[in-house]
Design a protein around this motif. Sequence first.
Motif, mmCIF file in Angstrom:
data_model
loop_
_atom_site.group_PDB
_atom_site.id
_atom_site.type_symbol
_atom_site.label_atom_id
_atom_site.label_comp_id
_atom_site.label_asym_id
_atom_site.label_seq_id
_atom_site.Cartn_x
_atom_site.Cartn_y
_atom_site.Cartn_z
ATOM 1 N N THR A 3 0.817 -1.212 -0.144
ATOM 2 C CA THR A 3 0.044 -0.123 0.045
ATOM 3 C C THR A 3 0.761 1.155 -0.172
ATOM 4 O OG1 THR A 3 -1.677 -1.261 1.339
ATOM 5 C CG2 THR A 3 -1.736 1.225 1.428
ATOM 6 N N LEU A 4 0.431 2.335 -0.670
ATOM 7 C CA LEU A 4 1.353 3.489 -0.859
ATOM 8 C C LEU A 4 0.976 4.480 0.042
ATOM 9 C CD1 LEU A 4 3.635 4.487 -2.480
ATOM 10 C CD2 LEU A 4 1.914 5.446 -4.020
ATOM 11 N N LEU A 5 1.651 5.001 0.928
ATOM 12 C CA LEU A 5 1.342 6.100 1.907
ATOM 13 C C LEU A 5 1.631 7.251 1.203
ATOM 14 C CD1 LEU A 5 0.343 6.839 4.618
ATOM 15 C CD2 LEU A 5 2.759 6.743 5.542
ATOM 16 N N ASP A 101 -8.417 -0.900 -4.766
ATOM 17 C CA ASP A 101 -8.627 -1.472 -6.037
ATOM 18 C C ASP A 101 -10.262 -2.209 -6.068
ATOM 19 O OD1 ASP A 101 -8.817 -3.316 -8.169
ATOM 20 O OD2 ASP A 101 -6.896 -4.239 -7.680
ATOM 21 N N PRO A 102 -11.121 -1.864 -6.829
ATOM 22 C CA PRO A 102 -12.294 -2.261 -6.853
ATOM 23 C C PRO A 102 -12.440 -3.698 -7.142
ATOM 24 C CG PRO A 102 -12.049 -0.277 -8.164
ATOM 25 C CD PRO A 102 -10.847 -0.706 -7.872
ATOM 26 N N GLU A 103 -11.566 -4.261 -7.807
ATOM 27 C CA GLU A 103 -11.335 -5.704 -8.199
ATOM 28 C C GLU A 103 -11.248 -6.506 -7.051
ATOM 29 O OE1 GLU A 103 -9.757 -8.954 -11.473
ATOM 30 O OE2 GLU A 103 -9.197 -6.930 -11.333
ATOM 31 N N THR A 104 -10.358 -6.076 -6.101
ATOM 32 C CA THR A 104 -9.818 -7.077 -5.166
ATOM 33 C C THR A 104 -9.998 -6.481 -3.780
ATOM 34 O OG1 THR A 104 -7.543 -6.114 -5.092
ATOM 35 C CG2 THR A 104 -7.690 -7.792 -6.583
ATOM 36 N N ALA A 105 -10.329 -5.324 -3.638
ATOM 37 C CA ALA A 105 -10.484 -4.436 -2.542
ATOM 38 C C ALA A 105 -9.176 -4.126 -1.614
ATOM 39 C CB ALA A 105 -11.395 -5.182 -1.577
ATOM 40 N N LEU A 106 -8.003 -4.546 -2.460
ATOM 41 C CA LEU A 106 -6.810 -4.054 -1.776
ATOM 42 C C LEU A 106 -6.578 -2.655 -1.608
ATOM 43 C CD1 LEU A 106 -3.963 -5.169 -1.043
ATOM 44 C CD2 LEU A 106 -3.273 -4.318 -3.329
ATOM 45 N N PRO A 107 -6.246 -2.100 -0.487
ATOM 46 C CA PRO A 107 -5.974 -0.710 -0.311
ATOM 47 C C PRO A 107 -4.657 -0.225 -0.972
ATOM 48 C CG PRO A 107 -6.300 -1.795 1.740
ATOM 49 C CD PRO A 107 -6.150 -3.063 0.961
ATOM 50 N N LEU A 108 -4.947 0.421 -2.011
ATOM 51 C CA LEU A 108 -3.703 0.776 -2.681
ATOM 52 C C LEU A 108 -2.879 1.914 -2.292
ATOM 53 C CD1 LEU A 108 -5.562 0.609 -6.338
ATOM 54 C CD2 LEU A 108 -4.013 -0.993 -5.695
ATOM 55 N N VAL A 324 6.873 8.373 -6.169
ATOM 56 C CA VAL A 324 6.310 9.248 -5.033
ATOM 57 C C VAL A 324 5.861 8.521 -3.926
ATOM 58 C CG1 VAL A 324 5.116 11.346 -4.385
ATOM 59 C CG2 VAL A 324 6.069 11.157 -6.645
ATOM 60 N N GLY A 325 5.928 8.832 -2.685
ATOM 61 C CA GLY A 325 5.409 8.199 -1.557
ATOM 62 C C GLY A 325 6.286 7.101 -0.954
ATOM 63 N N THR A 326 5.551 6.485 0.185
ATOM 64 C CA THR A 326 6.211 5.340 0.882
ATOM 65 C C THR A 326 5.320 4.247 0.690
ATOM 66 O OG1 THR A 326 7.329 7.127 2.501
ATOM 67 C CG2 THR A 326 7.114 5.018 3.117
ATOM 68 N N PRO A 327 5.849 2.984 0.006
ATOM 69 C CA PRO A 327 5.155 1.759 0.011
ATOM 70 C C PRO A 327 5.167 0.968 1.520
ATOM 71 C CG PRO A 327 7.002 1.809 -1.092
ATOM 72 C CD PRO A 327 7.094 3.116 -0.761
ATOM 73 N N PHE A 328 4.320 0.377 2.037
ATOM 74 C CA PHE A 328 4.370 -0.467 3.033
ATOM 75 C C PHE A 328 3.374 -1.703 3.212
ATOM 76 C CE2 PHE A 328 1.052 2.486 4.005
ATOM 77 C CZ PHE A 328 0.217 1.684 4.866
ATOM 78 N N GLU A 329 3.664 -2.573 3.882
ATOM 79 C CA GLU A 329 2.709 -3.749 4.142
ATOM 80 C C GLU A 329 1.660 -3.356 4.940
ATOM 81 O OE1 GLU A 329 2.993 -6.391 2.184
ATOM 82 O OE2 GLU A 329 4.847 -6.191 0.874
ATOM 83 N N LEU A 330 0.640 -3.256 4.321
ATOM 84 C CA LEU A 330 -0.827 -3.034 5.257
ATOM 85 C C LEU A 330 -1.576 -4.309 5.093
ATOM 86 C CD1 LEU A 330 -2.506 -0.965 6.644
ATOM 87 C CD2 LEU A 330 -3.834 -0.853 4.490
ATOM 88 N N VAL A 331 -1.617 -5.330 4.166
ATOM 89 C CA VAL A 331 -2.410 -6.470 4.073
ATOM 90 C C VAL A 331 -1.401 -7.710 4.200
ATOM 91 C CG1 VAL A 331 -3.902 -7.887 2.696
ATOM 92 C CG2 VAL A 331 -4.267 -5.484 2.534
ATOM 93 N N ASP A 332 -1.936 -8.677 5.247
ATOM 94 C CA ASP A 332 -1.039 -9.888 5.468
ATOM 95 C C ASP A 332 -1.564 -10.978 4.495
ATOM 96 O OD1 ASP A 332 0.716 -11.954 6.550
ATOM 97 O OD2 ASP A 332 0.076 -11.812 8.372
#
Length: 336
Positions: A3-5, A101-108, A324-332
């Motif tokens: 997920t991108l912060l 993401d509407p398809e997977t619900a992943l918080p992008l 741009v931004g900071t990627p991080f792991e939000l979904v396990d």
Amino acid sequence: METLLLNPAAVEESTQWPAVIGAVADAFAAYADGRVGMPAKSYIDLPQYDGDFRSMPAYIDAEGDGSEAWDAAGVKWVNSHPSNPDDHGLPTVMGTMIYSDPETALPLAILDGTTLTRKRTGAAAAVATDHLAVSDATSLGLVGAGVQAHTQLEAIATVRDIETVVVADVDEDAIAAFQDVYGDDYDVREGSTAEAAGCDVVSTTTPVEDPIVPRDAVGDHTHVNAMGADAEGKHELDDAILLDSKLVIDDHAQCTHSGEINVPYAAGDLTDDDIHAELGDVVIGAAAGRTDADGITVFDSTGLAIQDVATAHVVYEYAQEHDVGTPFELVDTDLV
């Protein structure tokens, strides 16, 4: 899957006005065509803290400009706590946007919603200006010189060749700060509200409840973006301006409850017969924009969740492409 912060600086950097304005126009078009999901804004009142929370979710299935279709979903979580500056050293309004993401619900992405709100509000005014202002507009009047005035100029100057900017505000320091930022690029002049209202395009961004823009100050072919009213009782424009204009709104339910038209509408002085169309209908051509026969035009903006999602879509795509931004792991994903 990361997920991108995106903090305020990242949202600012990733806001490319032509792309944002185009996406917001796409969102209004999708709304008019029935290709959005947008429940009513919900509120949690917190009188014990002199504040409230609001949630604004939406989904957009956009056809794009003919070259690229896209869809997007998200929710903005925003507050209003008027005591924050004095009591806690925090802003009155803060927003956080979750873009999914509407398809997977992943918080992008998780984005600063405060900067995002300023940008999408400016973009809505630009879309309305593009359809309702005279094509050769070169002057912009700003009634209110706060932070929203900045994005009004930046966005509107993307769709019209603005040369002169007349700024009116009771706070002379705000006007001076505005001149410091934009004085090298535009002929920025301090003026009265009446002088600002006589420009080709006018944007009002104040929180007043008693109208401050008189009918006789508005130019014969002026387009007005009424952006300040966002709650019941707020009212910037003389009712005669609304009644004499081609009046376009963003959403009937919101505008009649809390937009610029809410006071005269509640009093019965302005009715549905006085409303030309919603902006989405103008964008898709189901209702006319400016014609040669038009005099004053007015856009009543309350702000819609689809604008937030559309802007988040553009900001995220730019941020991804330009690191741009900071990627991080939000979904396990190990839990799958």
